[in-house]
Design an enzyme around this catalytic site. Sequence first.
Site, mmCIF file in Angstrom:
data_model
loop_
_atom_site.group_PDB
_atom_site.id
_atom_site.type_symbol
_atom_site.label_atom_id
_atom_site.label_comp_id
_atom_site.label_asym_id
_atom_site.label_seq_id
_atom_site.Cartn_x
_atom_site.Cartn_y
_atom_site.Cartn_z
ATOM 1 N N TYR A 251 5.295 -6.363 0.670
ATOM 2 C CA TYR A 251 4.650 -6.663 -0.526
ATOM 3 C C TYR A 251 3.747 -8.190 0.050
ATOM 4 O O TYR A 251 2.725 -8.350 -0.516
ATOM 5 C CB TYR A 251 5.424 -7.140 -1.479
ATOM 6 C CG TYR A 251 4.536 -7.409 -2.978
ATOM 7 C CD1 TYR A 251 3.480 -6.528 -3.290
ATOM 8 C CD2 TYR A 251 5.098 -8.257 -3.730
ATOM 9 C CE1 TYR A 251 2.650 -6.734 -4.538
ATOM 10 C CE2 TYR A 251 4.406 -8.612 -4.850
ATOM 11 C CZ TYR A 251 3.166 -7.732 -5.232
ATOM 12 O OH TYR A 251 2.375 -8.370 -6.428
ATOM 13 N N HIS B 32 2.580 -0.110 2.103
ATOM 14 C CA HIS B 32 3.820 -1.178 1.958
ATOM 15 C C HIS B 32 4.594 -0.972 0.766
ATOM 16 O O HIS B 32 4.489 -0.106 0.177
ATOM 17 C CB HIS B 32 2.988 -2.605 1.698
ATOM 18 C CG HIS B 32 2.601 -2.623 0.110
ATOM 19 N ND1 HIS B 32 3.423 -3.065 -0.799
ATOM 20 C CD2 HIS B 32 1.439 -2.423 -0.460
ATOM 21 C CE1 HIS B 32 2.763 -3.036 -1.993
ATOM 22 N NE2 HIS B 32 1.523 -2.774 -1.674
ATOM 23 N N CYS B 33 5.646 -1.309 1.123
ATOM 24 C CA CYS B 33 6.811 -1.485 0.015
ATOM 25 C C CYS B 33 7.301 -2.763 -0.387
ATOM 26 O O CYS B 33 6.497 -3.819 -0.142
ATOM 27 C CB CYS B 33 8.215 -0.615 0.115
ATOM 28 S SG CYS B 33 8.861 -0.817 1.607
ATOM 29 N N MET B 34 8.511 -3.167 -0.802
ATOM 30 C CA MET B 34 8.678 -4.639 -1.053
ATOM 31 C C MET B 34 8.953 -5.042 0.229
ATOM 32 O O MET B 34 8.416 -6.355 0.478
ATOM 33 C CB MET B 34 9.857 -4.732 -1.918
ATOM 34 C CG MET B 34 10.187 -6.176 -2.397
ATOM 35 S SD MET B 34 9.097 -7.064 -3.020
ATOM 36 C CE MET B 34 8.751 -6.301 -4.575
#
Length: 238
Positions: A61, A126-128
């Site tokens: 992120y 993306h993720c975190m």
Amino acid sequence: MRKRERENPCGICGHYHRYEEGEPCGVCGHRPPVLAPAGVPRQDSAFPSEILKDLLFLGSYDNASRSELLKTLGISHILNTVPFCQNLYRNSFTYHCLEDGKTLQFDDAIQFLEQCERDKTRVLVHCMSGKSRSAAFVIAFLMKSRGWRLAQCYQWVKERRPQVQLADAAQLQLIEYEQKLFGSNILLSLHLDLVFQNQQVTSRCPPSISILQPPSLSVSAPTTSQVISHLELKKFPK
């Protein structure tokens, strides 16, 4: 919140939270990356990892929050795999946001990524943290679009983003997806187990390797005794 704090939003997500103190953002969930232990090199980077040249990038992120950097890399599309991560720049990038849930929506994500490839646009997934959830979608895309097996896709991604660490649930869903695409193969499933257990990838693909060729595996083929143990200790989905 005091006025002084309201005048100093987080430089990453643009919201108001005590970033320096490690407080997660109440709006989008952004938090500082966890520091590595003393003596261990930090693997986080402001730059996302390029998985397929001029097409596919994998990151966190934090990476997705740096609009000027993304523009410099030529990224115009973003696949957000975690809904509570806010899409910060809707006027600048084309977003596709997946629904949250325990079941990973591989087909939905792959359709978006395939369209990006047809349009010859660069896309960030993306993720975190860019380590598990988003990596799983990238691996699924490689299996579907390149015809590579799961162990090969995992190794390809791991070499380009060493901090990738798939959660157990993501591993199981990828195994099920591999079986959906290619059919059941107990030897390759065991081979994959060995690859996951060997977290440090020991080999590197030659720099000149084509993205249309599957990477060679660095883990030796399973022995008969390993297959027997595998069948006794682990039940794979049919």
